[in-house]
Write a protein that holds these residues in place. Structure first.
Motif, PDB file in Angstrom:
ATOM      1  N   THR A   2       0.831  -1.213   0.000  1.00  0.00           N
ATOM      2  CA  THR A   2       0.000   0.000   0.000  1.00  0.00           C
ATOM      3  C   THR A   2       0.859   1.254   0.000  1.00  0.00           C
ATOM      4  N   LEU A   3       1.971   1.208   0.714  1.00  0.00           N
ATOM      5  CA  LEU A   3       2.872   2.358   0.727  1.00  0.00           C
ATOM      6  C   LEU A   3       3.469   2.585  -0.659  1.00  0.00           C
ATOM      7  N   PHE A   4       3.849   1.500  -1.371  1.00  0.00           N
ATOM      8  CA  PHE A   4       4.340   1.659  -2.739  1.00  0.00           C
ATOM      9  C   PHE A   4       3.248   2.234  -3.637  1.00  0.00           C
ATOM     10  N   ALA A   5       2.000   1.800  -3.433  1.00  0.00           N
ATOM     11  CA  ALA A   5       0.894   2.333  -4.234  1.00  0.00           C
ATOM     12  C   ALA A   5       0.692   3.813  -3.974  1.00  0.00           C
ATOM     13  N   LEU A   6       0.844   4.235  -2.707  1.00  0.00           N
ATOM     14  CA  LEU A   6       0.711   5.653  -2.380  1.00  0.00           C
ATOM     15  C   LEU A   6       1.800   6.470  -3.065  1.00  0.00           C
ATOM     16  N   LEU A   7       2.995   5.919  -3.148  1.00  0.00           N
ATOM     17  CA  LEU A   7       4.067   6.617  -3.853  1.00  0.00           C
ATOM     18  C   LEU A   7       3.760   6.758  -5.342  1.00  0.00           C
ATOM     19  N   GLU A   8       3.139   5.733  -5.916  1.00  0.00           N
ATOM     20  CA  GLU A   8       2.744   5.824  -7.319  1.00  0.00           C
ATOM     21  C   GLU A   8       1.702   6.916  -7.524  1.00  0.00           C
ATOM     22  N   LEU A   9       0.761   7.042  -6.585  1.00  0.00           N
ATOM     23  CA  LEU A   9      -0.240   8.117  -6.685  1.00  0.00           C
ATOM     24  C   LEU A   9       0.418   9.486  -6.588  1.00  0.00           C
ATOM     25  N   TYR A  10       1.400   9.602  -5.686  1.00  0.00           N
ATOM     26  CA  TYR A  10       2.100  10.883  -5.543  1.00  0.00           C
ATOM     27  C   TYR A  10       2.887  11.200  -6.808  1.00  0.00           C
ATOM     28  N   LYS A  11       3.508  10.169  -7.404  1.00  0.00           N
ATOM     29  CA  LYS A  11       4.264  10.374  -8.626  1.00  0.00           C
ATOM     30  C   LYS A  11       3.374  10.804  -9.774  1.00  0.00           C
TER      31      LYS A  11
ATOM     32  N   TRP B 119       0.428  13.622   0.807  1.00  0.00           N
ATOM     33  CA  TRP B 119       0.219  13.207   2.200  1.00  0.00           C
ATOM     34  C   TRP B 119       0.764  14.258   3.142  1.00  0.00           C
ATOM     35  N   GLU B 120       0.234  14.241   4.338  1.00  0.00           N
ATOM     36  CA  GLU B 120       0.614  15.180   5.377  1.00  0.00           C
ATOM     37  C   GLU B 120       1.031  14.394   6.621  1.00  0.00           C
ATOM     38  N   GLN B 121       2.074  14.901   7.275  1.00  0.00           N
ATOM     39  CA  GLN B 121       2.549  14.294   8.516  1.00  0.00           C
ATOM     40  C   GLN B 121       3.118  15.415   9.381  1.00  0.00           C
ATOM     41  N   GLU B 122       2.432  15.742  10.459  1.00  0.00           N
ATOM     42  CA  GLU B 122       2.798  16.898  11.264  1.00  0.00           C
ATOM     43  C   GLU B 122       4.099  16.671  12.029  1.00  0.00           C
ATOM     44  N   VAL B 123       4.328  15.478  12.542  1.00  0.00           N
ATOM     45  CA  VAL B 123       5.539  15.178  13.322  1.00  0.00           C
ATOM     46  C   VAL B 123       6.145  13.892  12.771  1.00  0.00           C
ATOM     47  N   PRO B 124       7.441  13.723  12.931  1.00  0.00           N
ATOM     48  CA  PRO B 124       8.061  12.474  12.490  1.00  0.00           C
ATOM     49  C   PRO B 124       7.432  11.271  13.200  1.00  0.00           C
ATOM     50  N   PHE B 125       7.199  10.221  12.423  1.00  0.00           N
ATOM     51  CA  PHE B 125       6.591   8.985  12.905  1.00  0.00           C
ATOM     52  C   PHE B 125       5.145   9.183  13.380  1.00  0.00           C
ATOM     53  N   GLY B 126       4.575  10.328  13.024  1.00  0.00           N
ATOM     54  CA  GLY B 126       3.186  10.573  13.386  1.00  0.00           C
ATOM     55  C   GLY B 126       2.217  10.013  12.353  1.00  0.00           C
ATOM     56  N   PRO B 127       0.913  10.177  12.569  1.00  0.00           N
ATOM     57  CA  PRO B 127      -0.093   9.676  11.614  1.00  0.00           C
ATOM     58  C   PRO B 127       0.069  10.336  10.244  1.00  0.00           C
TER      59      PRO B 127
ATOM     60  N   VAL C 230      -4.235  13.052   1.066  1.00  0.00           N
ATOM     61  CA  VAL C 230      -5.086  14.119   0.572  1.00  0.00           C
ATOM     62  C   VAL C 230      -5.128  14.030  -0.939  1.00  0.00           C
ATOM     63  N   GLY C 231      -6.341  14.036  -1.524  1.00  0.00           N
ATOM     64  CA  GLY C 231      -6.482  14.034  -2.977  1.00  0.00           C
ATOM     65  C   GLY C 231      -6.169  15.381  -3.565  1.00  0.00           C
ATOM     66  N   THR C 232      -5.572  15.395  -4.744  1.00  0.00           N
ATOM     67  CA  THR C 232      -5.242  16.653  -5.413  1.00  0.00           C
ATOM     68  C   THR C 232      -6.370  17.049  -6.325  1.00  0.00           C
ATOM     69  N   GLN C 233      -6.301  18.302  -6.839  1.00  0.00           N
ATOM     70  CA  GLN C 233      -7.321  18.804  -7.752  1.00  0.00           C
ATOM     71  C   GLN C 233      -7.355  17.991  -9.036  1.00  0.00           C
TER      72      GLN C 233
END
Length: 248
Positions: free
Chosen positions: A212-221, A227-235, A239-242
């Motif tokens: 799933t993480l590889f798939a998320l990278l493909e979506l970002y590419k 994706w958003e992450q406020e602190v390291p190792f946080g949730p 987020v979908g783009t326009q």
């Protein structure tokens, strides 16, 4: 004992032995007038006073006094005998004496160099005897058997042999593909504009989480999600783009 420490009190010379050699070679003192027997006696007396024998200095003295004796004998021979029995003139004999002194000096420097090398390696010696039994991990018989030529040949033969193929039946193959997880993430983005990564992998195993993480990278590419992450190792929040919203 250095030859410079041997002081001579002769009829024609008074001073150190090495200075006498220099004056003889420069022909400032006639060697025929030098009593070499007195030189030898003075050296013996010096050894008795010192109470010890320096083999290196004694060897140097013997080499030099022997050369002086040979040179003096050439000078003392009659001219007829000199022509018949000698090949060197007195001047050539003096040059030969100087050459011998220089050669001896080179050998002495080489010996000193070897002595310094030996002193520098003091404490590092190869054992010429086996270890005592209390320090051995194996017996001498077992150690010698390890160097058996036939055993060495068999070991080399085993190294040259191709290994059998690996059995990978115990390795678990992926049950989910990147395309399947891409469809899953696009489905979540189609129903909502943002979701957490924990929601996307809820109830999945560790292998599915990695895919799933590889798939998320493909979506970002592809520019379909961020994706958003406020602190390291946080949730992680996806987020979908326009661009993804327009295509949906």
């Amino acid at each position: 004992m250095l030859l410079a420490q041997l002081d001579l009190d002769l009829e024609v010379f008074n001073g150190p032995f090495d200075l006498l050699l220099t004056l003889v070679l420069k022909e400032e003192i006639d060697l025929l007038e030098v009593d070499l027997a007195e030189v030898v006696l003075a050296y013996v007396e010096h050894l008795e006073r010192a109470g010890e024998l320096d083999l290196e200095a004694a060897t140097e003295f013997l080499v030099l006094i022997a050369a002086l004796l040979e040179l003096k004998s050439r000078l003392m021979l009659p001219s007829e005998e000199e022509e018949e029995g000698l090949e060197l003139e007195p001047g050539e004999a003096a040059e030969e004496l100087l050459a011998r002194m220089l050669e001896y000096h080179r050998y002495r420097e080489a010996a000193e160099h070897l002595r310094e090398r030996l002193a520098a390696e003091h404490g590092h010696r190869y054992r010429s005897a086996p270890l005592p039994p209390s320090l051995r991990r194996l017996s001498i018989e077992a150690a010698e058997a390890a160097y058996d030529p036939e055993r060495l040949a068999r070991a080399i033969g085993e190294l040259l042999r191709s290994p059998p193929p690996l059995d990978l039946r115990h390795v678990r193959r992926p049950a989910v593909s990147v395309e399947q997880r891409l469809a899953h993430l696009r489905g979540l983005l189609g129903s909502r504009s943002r979701f957490s990564f924990e929601e996307a992998v809820e109830g999945a195993d560790r292998l599915t989480e990695a895919v799933t993480l590889f798939a998320l990278l493909e979506l970002y590419k592809a520019g379909e999600a961020q994706w958003e992450q406020e602190v390291p190792f946080g949730p992680i929040t996806v987020v979908g783009t326009q661009r993804e919203a327009a295509s949906s």
